[in-house]
Design an enzyme around this catalytic site. Structure first.
Site, PDB file in Angstrom:
ATOM      1  N   THR A  93      32.785  13.467  57.779  1.00  0.00           N
ATOM      2  CA  THR A  93      33.600  13.746  58.969  1.00  0.00           C
ATOM      3  C   THR A  93      34.315  15.097  58.830  1.00  0.00           C
ATOM      4  O   THR A  93      34.686  15.463  57.735  1.00  0.00           O
ATOM      5  CB  THR A  93      34.630  12.622  59.145  1.00  0.00           C
ATOM      6  OG1 THR A  93      33.957  11.392  59.235  1.00  0.00           O
ATOM      7  CG2 THR A  93      35.508  12.834  60.333  1.00  0.00           C
ATOM      8  N   VAL A  94      34.534  15.669  60.014  1.00  0.00           N
ATOM      9  CA  VAL A  94      35.342  16.898  60.018  1.00  0.00           C
ATOM     10  C   VAL A  94      36.507  16.698  60.972  1.00  0.00           C
ATOM     11  O   VAL A  94      36.381  16.030  61.992  1.00  0.00           O
ATOM     12  CB  VAL A  94      34.542  18.152  60.427  1.00  0.00           C
ATOM     13  CG1 VAL A  94      33.521  18.523  59.356  1.00  0.00           C
ATOM     14  CG2 VAL A  94      33.863  18.002  61.777  1.00  0.00           C
TER      15      VAL A  94
END
Length: 547
Positions: free
Chosen positions: A370-371
């Site tokens: 995830t970012v």
């Protein structure tokens, strides 16, 4: 109330960023620069967020991709707006289809941790790789929908930096290279993934090595020029449909064409004079809110560091227990949010916390992956945005000729037929990715978030406690040592966390010197009259930048 600050780890040499007009904070420097460039060209915080998010698909693969999902919270200067840009399962994905596909194979065990998989129930968990866990990607439509409502620059302009990095290449940053290397062992079983995401089909790129993905540049141009229509109803959709039909997938062009994102009202709880906001299900932000609501009624003035940690960990366990029991697609199985967020319910759950570590069950309510990035602009608009494949490179299904992979968010479904999150057609799964926002008395403080699957609500709780109770600036709050509740009584802690005395309360502690375990966060706080102060997690490659 104020608490003595926990000393940050020795590796945290960063200082907070102070910026008078606008700021961008994310986990990869080139992506942050893309967002800052949008602000400098007169773009809004949403323009900056979208440009950053698009760039992240290129410069931080293995955390997100064009085939990702996205959630966002936007402060427009007066109020908050939430966007759920997560996709639904294919119309042909049923529980029976999954069980038939797995017949004769070793069914994956039901993990005792890891977001929604903790509720996988009888019969094991969903598979995590290949076509079965693939859901419709929501990110391209999310970029379009955010821009259409709050953007100022031309939509195509927001793709310029990402396309240039994909076409001409960029040197891979160190933490990205480390995570990429971990993923390569899985990717060797997926030839197209290996062709696109390795050097010469053999190895992942090393830190500092230039990597290109010209096929992704082509895909981004198609999305930019068509306002994402090429992805859902045009050339890309047709190519995905053909690949799925040829290789045993369930995703169809009709599934892609049916996709719509949803604007939602964020939820909040009070915490020591502040309001903490999360998006409603199908994300797991509810877990953080439930834990903070429990802690809001606890007076820990003068408490020892280990007592504070004990309360935080036990409250988080209770929050997860309830989230795992109730979070599902709100259109199919809406969670009883009013009952769960009722102060009386928080009080009852608070009373269940004793001096010893416990493994709680879901509470009894009264019924009636995830970012991450955040941005802020000179007009006071602020954005909290998170975007993810889930589980590294997601499904490892890569569309030939287009340079991107598909997420595996369907792994978040349960196979328990009696659970609200059971796998079914056209349904959104339990989601681990959650953006957060902090306000006080109706005024914005700012966006925040911590990446890392099961760690995300735990990271939110710890960041808020460090900010509100310890009065740390965002950079110091992000650098402070963290804990991670793994499963049962197991708690992993970073070096430097004051855990003396926790073992005597029944917590099974292990010190882990791996930053990936404890999440990667960002935060930007509004400073009335002075602009913004921002921080970026020292566990990642990125920085906070501003002007």
């Amino acid at each position: 109330m104020s608490r003595p600050a926990v000393n940050p780890p020795a590796t945290a040499a960063r200082r907070p960023l102070y910026a008078p007009r606008g700021a961008v904070a994310t986990s990869q420097p080139l992506a942050a620069s893309a967002g800052l460039a949008a602000l400098r060209r007169g773009g809004t915080a949403v323009d900056a967020a979208v440009a950053t998010a698009i760039a992240l698909t290129v410069v931080q693969p293995g955390s997100n991709d064009i085939g990702s999902d996205l959630f966002a919270i936007v402060w427009d200067g007066e109020r908050l707006h939430g966007l759920n840009a997560s996709g639904r399962s294919p119309a042909a994905l049923t529980r029976e289809a999954v069980l038939v596909a797995l017949d004769g194979q070793a069914l994956p065990p039901s993990p005792a941790h890891g977001g929604a998989q903790a509720v996988a129930g009888p019969g094991g968990a969903m598979p995590t790789r290949g076509w079965l866990p693939v859901t419709v990607p929501g990110a391209p439509a999310g970029w379009r929908d955010l821009h259409a409502r709050f953007g100022a620059l031309p939509f195509e302009d927001l793709f310029a930096d990402a396309i240039a990095y994909a076409e001409h290449g960029y040197p891979v940053s160190p933490q990205v290279a480390r995570n990429w290397s971990r993923a390569a062992a899985i990717g060797v079983d997926f030839p197209e993934w290996a062709r696109v995401f390795t050097v010469d089909g053999r190895r992942p790129p090393a830190a500092g090595e230039r990597w290109r993905n010209p096929d992704a540049a082509r895909t981004l141009r198609l999305i930019a020029q068509s306002g994402a229509e090429a992805f859902y109803r045009g050339e890309i959709a047709v190519a995905l449909d053909k690949l799925s039909a040829r290789t045993g997938g369930l995703l169809t062009a009709a599934d892609l064409a049916a996709h719509e994102n949803t604007w939602v009202e964020p939820l909040f709880v009070d915490y020591h004079g502040y309001q903490v906001w999360e998006l409603p299900p199908n994300g797991q932000g509810l877990a953080a809110l439930l834990a903070l609501a429990i802690l809001d009624g606890v007076d820990l003035a003068g408490a020892s560091p280990e007592e504070r940690l004990h309360w935080q960990i036990e409250a988080m366990k209770l929050g997860f227990a309830d989230a795992h029991a109730h979070v599902a697609d709100p259109d199919r199985s809406p969670a009883p949010l009013d009952a769960l967020l009722d102060p009386g319910y928080a009080a009852r759950r608070r009373a269940e916390i004793g001096d010893r570590a416990a493994v709680p069950a879901p509470g009894e309510i009264v019924r009636g992956g995830t970012v991450y990035l955040c941005t802020a602009d000179a007009d006071g608009m602020m954005v909290s945005l998170i975007q993810s494949n889930y589980m590294g490179f997601g499904s490892y299904v890569v569309l030939p000729g287009y340079g991107f992979g598909l997420q595996n968010r369907g792994a978040g479904f349960s196979l328990d037929p009696d659970h609200p999150n059971v796998v079914a057609p056209g349904k959104r799964p339990y989601h681990t990715i959650i953006p957060g926002f902090l306000t006080r008395d109706g005024a914005p403080v700012g966006p925040f978030g911590v990446m890392g699957g099961h760690m995300q609500p735990q990271g939110h709780l710890q960041l808020i406690c460090s900010t509100v109770d310890d009065e740390l600036d965002p950079q110091a709050a992000l650098a402070a040592p963290r804990w991670y509740w793994h499963t049962g009584l197991e708690v992993r802690v970073e070096p430097g966390l004051p855990v003396a005395g926790l073992a005597s309360r029944g917590h099974q502690l292990s010190v882990v010197d791996d930053p990936a375990v404890f999440g990667l966060g960002q935060a930007i706080w509004h400073v009335p009259g002075n602009g913004y102060v921002a921080g970026s997690d020292p566990r990642a490659d990125g920085y906070a930048v501003g002007y």
